[in-house]
Design an enzyme around this catalytic site. Structure first.
Site, PDB file in Angstrom:
ATOM      1  N   ARG A  45       0.819  -1.205   0.000  1.00 48.41           N
ATOM      2  CA  ARG A  45       0.000   0.000   0.000  1.00 48.41           C
ATOM      3  C   ARG A  45       0.858   1.262   0.000  1.00 48.41           C
ATOM      4  NH1 ARG A  45      -1.960   0.868   4.799  1.00 48.41           N
ATOM      5  NH2 ARG A  45      -3.002  -1.138   5.015  1.00 48.41           N
ATOM      6  N   TYR A  96     -15.921  19.512 -12.994  1.00 50.85           N
ATOM      7  CA  TYR A  96     -16.336  18.128 -13.248  1.00 50.85           C
ATOM      8  C   TYR A  96     -17.404  17.728 -12.224  1.00 50.85           C
ATOM      9  CZ  TYR A  96     -16.045  13.056 -13.148  1.00 50.85           C
ATOM     10  OH  TYR A  96     -16.339  11.723 -13.144  1.00 50.85           O
ATOM     11  N   ASP A 167      -7.087  20.952 -11.656  1.00 52.34           N
ATOM     12  CA  ASP A 167      -7.414  19.705 -12.340  1.00 52.34           C
ATOM     13  C   ASP A 167      -6.993  19.888 -13.801  1.00 52.34           C
ATOM     14  OD1 ASP A 167      -8.633  17.617 -13.741  1.00 52.34           O
ATOM     15  OD2 ASP A 167     -10.312  17.486 -12.345  1.00 52.34           O
ATOM     16  N   LYS A 192      -8.278   9.316 -18.372  1.00 53.77           N
ATOM     17  CA  LYS A 192      -8.596  10.009 -19.613  1.00 53.77           C
ATOM     18  C   LYS A 192      -7.371  10.029 -20.548  1.00 53.77           C
ATOM     19  CE  LYS A 192     -12.419  10.588 -17.323  1.00 53.77           C
ATOM     20  NZ  LYS A 192     -12.699  11.757 -16.507  1.00 53.77           N
TER      21      LYS A 192
END
Ligand code: PLP
Length: 354
Positions: A45, A96, A167, A192
């Site tokens: 992790r 978004y 972003d 994306k």
């Protein structure tokens, strides 16, 4: 050594093993939940060589240190968690919709106060920065494609002592480098353009502030929103061609935006002049928009964006989309196919609209 290699070279070369005999050219997929103790990783992790290769490449492109996450929204949630109880967060009104949903959720639970501002109104945005703890920017916005003055807003936000977050999913580091414009943190939905083939969900944060990197890494370790190893490998594989894909998508988008603007079925075209996303408003309203997205062979009716294939959808089909987005707005994610094929497919569908 090549001095300051260009982004195209960085995209191809960053995050690879050293050029030494018998080293693989690509960082392998390391499947490991744990590592032999005494080193830096210890547990799966906390780090993984395959993520680290992806992180090195994106960090080199953005000009900072990167942390990979399981999705863009996982990265968003870690950033929004930076601020104290009751702090004010400012964001573009047309951010978004997943980011808006997280802001609304935090506000409903009394965690933060949110102020949504039109990002094209620089004076209003600057004024709102006054008592903010975190200033969220997204430029161009999804799906309204508004562009903000990041540099001016970042300077005002820093004067107020706020974090500045951008972003950069739509622009990618090839078209915009927010850290150079004053941002503290860059957010990506690597799902994306970075990964670019519609086969991976992943997110990332980039910062050039070592202390902030430590804080963000601490949050990722604590919350565990880490990517799968195969995902990191595929995202890095995708990034090897980021410059070619963005260049081609942008060329196609520029041409299609011009042709769409001249078609009588289209009442408005929104294209910021760069990138591969174009939004159009259909003169025939929401019904025409829905008809369009179900009348093509190549263009795929789907959500998401930034893949090699051209896709589109009417955004207001999502209840979470702000009501100020026109009902008949269709967001097109222009792919890297032949532009004439893309146009003839769109044109026949537009021509048939009532
Ligand atoms: C898709 C998207 C996100 C969320 O990323 P996921 O990988 O879907 O969680 C965040 N910001 C923008 C601009 C996006 O387009």
């Amino acid at each position: 050594m090549v001095d300051s290699p260009s982004p195209a070279t960085v995209a191809v070369h960053a995050g690879r093993p050293p050029h030494e005999a018998d080293e693989p050219l690509n960082t392998p997929i390391t499947m490991a939940s744990t590592f032999v103790g005494g080193g830096e990783r210890e547990y799966g992790r906390w780090g993984n060589p395959t993520w680290q290769a992806f992180e090195a490449a994106l960090g080199a492109l953005e000009g900072g240190r990167t942390l990979a996450f399981s999705s863009g929204l996982a990265a968003v949630s870690v950033v929004l968690d930076l601020v104290g109880q009751g702090a004010k967060v400012i964001a573009p009104a047309h951010s978004y919709n997943g980011t808006i949903a997280q802001l609304a959720d935090l506000e409903a639970r009394g965690r933060i106060i949110t102020e949504l501002v039109d990002i094209t109104d620089t004076a209003a945005f600057v004024a709102a920065c006054d008592d903010a703890a975190l200033v969220w920017l997204e430029s161009p916005t999804n799906p309204a494609l508004e562009v903000g003055d990041i540099e001016t807003i970042a300077a005002a936000a820093h004067e107020a002592g706020a974090y500045v977050v951008v972003d950069n999913t739509f622009a990618t580091p090839l078209l915009q480098k927010p850290l150079e414009l004053g941002a503290d943190i860059v957010v990506h939905s690597a799902t994306k353009y970075l990964a670019g083939h519609s086969d991976v969900l992943m997110g990332a944060l980039v910062t050039d502030d070592d202390a902030l990197y430590g804080v963000l890494k601490g949050r990722r370790d604590l919350l565990g929103a880490v990517p799968g190893t195969l995902e990191a490998f595929l995202a890095l594989r995708g990034m090897r061609t980021l410059h070619l894909r963005v260049e081609r998508a942008q060329a196609n988008a520029t041409e299609l935006a011009a042709r769409l603007g001249a078609h009588p079925a289209v009442s408005d075209v929104r294209y910021p002049g760069f990138g591969g996303i174009v939004s159009i408003v259909l003169a025939g309203g929401a019904l025409a928009a829905d008809l369009l997205t179900h009348s093509t062979d190549l263009w795929v009716y789907t959500t998401s964006l930034g893949g090699v294939e051209s896709t589109f959808e009417r955004r207001r089909r999502w209840k979470s989309e702000p009501a100020t987005i026109p009902d008949a707005l269709v967001r097109l994610s222009v792919g890297i196919e032949d532009v004439e094929d893309l146009w003839s497919d769109l044109q026949q569908a537009l021509d048939r609209l009532p």
